[in-house]
Design a protein around this motif. Structure first.
Motif, PDB file in Angstrom:
ATOM      1  N   GLU A 376     -20.296 -43.712 -83.677  1.00 36.91           N
ATOM      2  CA  GLU A 376     -20.724 -44.113 -82.655  1.00 36.91           C
ATOM      3  C   GLU A 376     -21.227 -43.302 -81.536  1.00 36.91           C
ATOM      4  N   LEU A 379     -25.152 -42.628 -81.858  1.00 31.36           N
ATOM      5  CA  LEU A 379     -25.628 -43.300 -81.882  1.00 31.36           C
ATOM      6  C   LEU A 379     -25.556 -44.011 -80.078  1.00 31.36           C
ATOM      7  N   ASP A 380     -24.747 -43.528 -79.198  1.00 30.74           N
ATOM      8  CA  ASP A 380     -24.583 -43.188 -78.126  1.00 30.74           C
ATOM      9  C   ASP A 380     -25.613 -42.521 -77.536  1.00 30.74           C
ATOM     10  N   ASP A 410     -29.903 -50.947 -81.710  1.00 26.92           N
ATOM     11  CA  ASP A 410     -28.251 -51.009 -81.530  1.00 26.92           C
ATOM     12  C   ASP A 410     -28.008 -52.389 -82.861  1.00 26.92           C
ATOM     13  N   HIS A 413     -25.141 -49.952 -83.947  1.00 26.17           N
ATOM     14  CA  HIS A 413     -24.175 -50.646 -83.207  1.00 26.17           C
ATOM     15  C   HIS A 413     -23.775 -51.800 -84.097  1.00 26.17           C
ATOM     16  N   ARG A 416     -22.376 -50.632 -87.591  1.00 24.13           N
ATOM     17  CA  ARG A 416     -21.149 -50.085 -87.781  1.00 24.13           C
ATOM     18  C   ARG A 416     -20.087 -51.102 -86.812  1.00 24.13           C
ATOM     19  N   SER A 417     -19.759 -52.139 -85.963  1.00 26.03           N
ATOM     20  CA  SER A 417     -18.548 -52.502 -85.711  1.00 26.03           C
ATOM     21  C   SER A 417     -18.045 -53.911 -86.475  1.00 26.03           C
TER      22      SER A 417
END
Length: 525
Positions: A376, A379-380, A410, A413, A416-417
């Motif tokens: 995460e 990715l940010d 996107d 992400h 990953r969530s």
């Protein structure tokens, strides 16, 4: 005094601006050519050395070479040992400007003859399509460079009467060292060893400095060029730091060698000058610059592996896994910034897909939560990095690739969530067998695509399986809602539906991230 000082300062400014425009324009116009040259000639150390020298001589910027190099090392395209050869070559390629200035700039008024390039460059910048605008910028920079050199030469001729280093000692290592510090300070102020050497060449031509003093200044300028590398190393990634440190160490070694052989070289030049009745001049100074860099290269190239290990010990990697490869210096070359982002996302995708497979197999490792948190974070960072990549309005390839990478981030992400919050219960339950089989097949195809081992129609197959999971969710939901339910049945229905929705949503994000990652790769510049 002002009528000589102003042309000198104006000429110096034009020279620096010309160098900047020429370098930036050539690098932007070359695009993927820098990558192709480096990748084609980075096998053995001597080939890496040749590619570094060639790119730096053509781009007129060792910074462009080292920035490109940082990206390739960080992306895993070449090893750090190979990078050492390129760094050494970049130092030799940096001497090319001295030959151009001494061989042509001081003998012919190129400032006059290159004036048409300013007009042509401006027209190309305003009217040409795509990358040819950058060629126009490079041509204009070339013209401005020699116009500045011509003004610098005129200004130096006037300053020579009031500015001279004749009062400084010229004999012995102490005197050479003192003058060398002058060259180092000059380079630090100008932030360009090329400009410092051009000033020295014009000062020598005007008689403001002696040949002995000018040679010592060139040594100092060669060492002073590493100051930019120090700035790159501060706050950069591990790859930027190591590449910058390697560049610094080599130039310091070569500069000290130049200082060591300077007395012998000066005797040889003066003896030769007396024999042919021509005093040593600017060409001899350019030759000296290339000479001590070449000697340093000859001594260091056979030991590139040991050199690389030395730098790695000086700048150890203290993390088990690098956080990311995205260094701000890469933004100077959009094609390279995009390539490095692509490879960073491919690495993260592989880690996500591995965790997805472990989740499907009910065998998640204990490190899964920490791994997902690190993914995460990267990715940010990748999202912020991509937003800062320069994108020209008339270059649709760059805009398309940036858009594809942002879509990839996107969906990664979102995947990953989903992995952060897997469904409760046994995924091996027979009720989920069909969904698990489809998800596993889809994930296997996505993983194979990252290694280049997937069939030609792998993307279509992933799409079909993702749609099959969507239909499976709809079918299961309809069947469960059609049956009469009590309180416990309703709870079970929600659990089963949520689990199938997890399969369906996860598969959609795997499909979409694979699609956009492939689109970004297909749009490679």
């Amino acid at each position: 005094m002002l009528d000589t000082l102003f042309p000198f300062l104006g000429g110096l400014g034009l020279f620096l601006i010309g160098m900047m425009l020429l370098s930036e324009g050539l690098v932007a116009f070359a695009g993927g050519s820098l990558k192709q040259i480096l990748l084609a000639f980075t096998g053995r150390p001597i080939k890496a050395f040749a590619s570094g020298a060639l790119i730096t001589a053509l781009a007129q910027s060792s910074t462009a070479t080292t920035v490109t190099l940082i990206g390739f090392v960080s992306a895993g395209l070449i090893s750090f040992t190979q990078a050492i050869g390129v760094v050494i070559g970049a130092s030799l390629g940096n001497t090319a400007t001295g030959w151009i200035v001494s061989g042509l700039g001081l003998k012919v008024d190129l400032g006059f003859y290159t004036l048409p390039l300013l007009g042509l460059g401006a027209l190309l910048k305003l009217l040409a399509p795509g990358r040819y605008k950058e060629l126009g910028r490079a041509l204009a920079g070339f013209g401005i460079l020699f116009l500045g050199l011509s003004m610098l030469q005129d200004g130096m001729q006037g300053l020579a009467a009031s500015f001279s280093l004749a009062h400084l000692p010229t004999q012995g290592y102490g005197a050479h060292f003192l003058i060398m510090l002058t060259g180092l300070a000059l380079t630090a102020v100008l932030q360009s060893s090329t400009a410092a050497i051009a000033m020295t060449l014009t000062a020598l031509d005007a008689g403001a400095v002696s040949f002995d003093q000018a040679a010592a200044v060139v040594v100092g300028a060669s060492i002073g060029t590493t100051l930019t590398g120090i700035l790159v190393a501060i706050g950069g990634t591990i790859y930027a730091k190591r590449t910058a440190i390697a560049y610094i160490l080599f130039n310091v070694i070569a500069g000290l060698l130049g200082l060591l052989i300077l007395p012998v070289f000066l005797k040889a030049m003066h003896a030769t000058g007396s024999y042919i009745n021509i005093p040593p001049g600017a060409v001899g100074l350019a030759a000296f610059h290339s000479l001590f860099i070449s000697i340093g290269a000859a001594l260091c190239l056979p030991f590139t592996q040991q050199f690389a290990r030395w730098v790695q010990r000086l700048v150890p990697d203290r993390s088990a896994r690098p956080q990311h490869h995205l260094d701000d210096s890469l933004l100077q070359v959009p094609a390279l910034a995009l390539e490095t982002t692509q490879r960073t996302l491919e690495e993260l995708a592989q880690r996500l897909l591995n965790l997805y497979q472990h989740t499907l197999n009910m065998s998640r490792p204990n490190t899964a939560t920490a791994d997902l948190q690190q993914i995460e974070t990267v990715l940010d960072q990748a999202y912020e990095f991509v937003l800062r990549i320069p994108s020209a309005a008339d270059d649709p390839a760059v805009a398309t690739r940036i858009s594809a990478l942002l879509h990839t981030i996107d969906h990664m992400h979102r995947l990953r969530s989903r992995l952060q919050n897997p469904p409760n219960g046994d995924l091996h339950d027979s009720r989920y067998q069909q969904a698990q089989t489809l998800a596993t097949e889809l994930n296997t195809l996505a993983q194979a695509s990252l290694h280049g081992q997937a069939p030609a129609d792998w993307l279509e197959q992933i799409q079909v399986k993702a749609h099959a999971l969507t239909e499976r969710l709809s079918t299961i939901r309809g069947q469960l809602l059609a049956a009469p339910q009590g309180h416990d049945d309703a709870s079970r229905t929600l659990r089963i539906t949520d689990t199938h929705r997890w399969f369906e949503r996860s598969s959609q994000h795997v499909w979409r991230s694979s699609y956009y990652l492939n689109l970004a790769r297909q749009t490679e510049l």
